[in-house]
Design a protein around this motif. Structure first.
Motif, mmCIF file in Angstrom:
data_model
loop_
_atom_site.group_PDB
_atom_site.id
_atom_site.type_symbol
_atom_site.label_atom_id
_atom_site.label_comp_id
_atom_site.label_asym_id
_atom_site.label_seq_id
_atom_site.Cartn_x
_atom_site.Cartn_y
_atom_site.Cartn_z
ATOM 1 N N CYS A 17 0.792 -1.236 0.000
ATOM 2 C CA CYS A 17 0.000 0.000 0.000
ATOM 3 C C CYS A 17 0.824 1.285 0.000
ATOM 4 O O CYS A 17 0.306 2.329 -0.367
ATOM 5 N N CYS A 20 0.606 2.968 -3.251
ATOM 6 C CA CYS A 20 -0.739 3.124 -3.807
ATOM 7 C C CYS A 20 -1.237 4.558 -3.621
ATOM 8 O O CYS A 20 -1.134 5.131 -2.533
ATOM 9 N N MET A 22 -4.251 5.412 -3.477
ATOM 10 C CA MET A 22 -5.473 5.380 -2.667
ATOM 11 C C MET A 22 -5.184 5.211 -1.174
ATOM 12 O O MET A 22 -6.072 5.327 -0.352
ATOM 13 N N ASP A 24 -3.714 5.897 2.706
ATOM 14 C CA ASP A 24 -3.736 7.104 3.534
ATOM 15 C C ASP A 24 -2.326 7.710 3.605
ATOM 16 O O ASP A 24 -1.384 7.208 2.992
ATOM 17 N N ARG A 30 -7.032 2.500 3.560
ATOM 18 C CA ARG A 30 -8.004 3.395 4.202
ATOM 19 C C ARG A 30 -9.059 2.554 4.924
ATOM 20 O O ARG A 30 -10.119 2.275 4.393
ATOM 21 N N CYS A 38 -11.003 2.135 0.536
ATOM 22 C CA CYS A 38 -10.363 2.180 -0.780
ATOM 23 C C CYS A 38 -10.620 0.887 -1.552
ATOM 24 O O CYS A 38 -9.814 0.466 -2.366
ATOM 25 N N CYS A 55 -9.343 -4.251 -3.202
ATOM 26 C CA CYS A 55 -8.969 -2.847 -3.229
ATOM 27 C C CYS A 55 -9.068 -2.309 -4.653
ATOM 28 O O CYS A 55 -9.216 -3.068 -5.618
ATOM 29 N N GLN A 56 -8.956 -0.999 -4.793
ATOM 30 C CA GLN A 56 -9.039 -0.346 -6.101
ATOM 31 C C GLN A 56 -7.942 -0.825 -7.053
ATOM 32 O O GLN A 56 -8.121 -0.806 -8.258
#
Length: 66
Positions: A17, A20, A22, A24, A30, A38, A55-56
């Motif tokens: 992450c 990423c 997306m 935080d 998130r 996310c 996830c996205q």
């Protein structure tokens, strides 16, 4: 605890992450009030399996309570 799953491996979110867009500000998914913001929740296949999300970016994330 959140983990990222592939077909044959489990990773901590910090390994995936942090890059990423997306994530935080601290590079974490998130996660807010028990929901992944996310991504989207996936249907449970069985009661004894942990909650899973996609996830996205397309990774599968599981919420594993220890």
């Amino acid at each position: 605890m959140l983990v990222i799953m592939t077909e044959n491996q489990v990773f901590p979110p910090q390994q995936v992450c942090q890059t990423c867009l997306m994530a935080d500000q601290s590079g974490q998914p998130r996660w807010y009030q028990g929901k992944l913001r996310c991504g989207r929740a996936l249907s449970k296949l069985a009661e004894d399996l942990p909650d899973q999300y996609e996830c996205q970016m397309g990774f599968r994330i599981a919420n594993i309570d220890g």
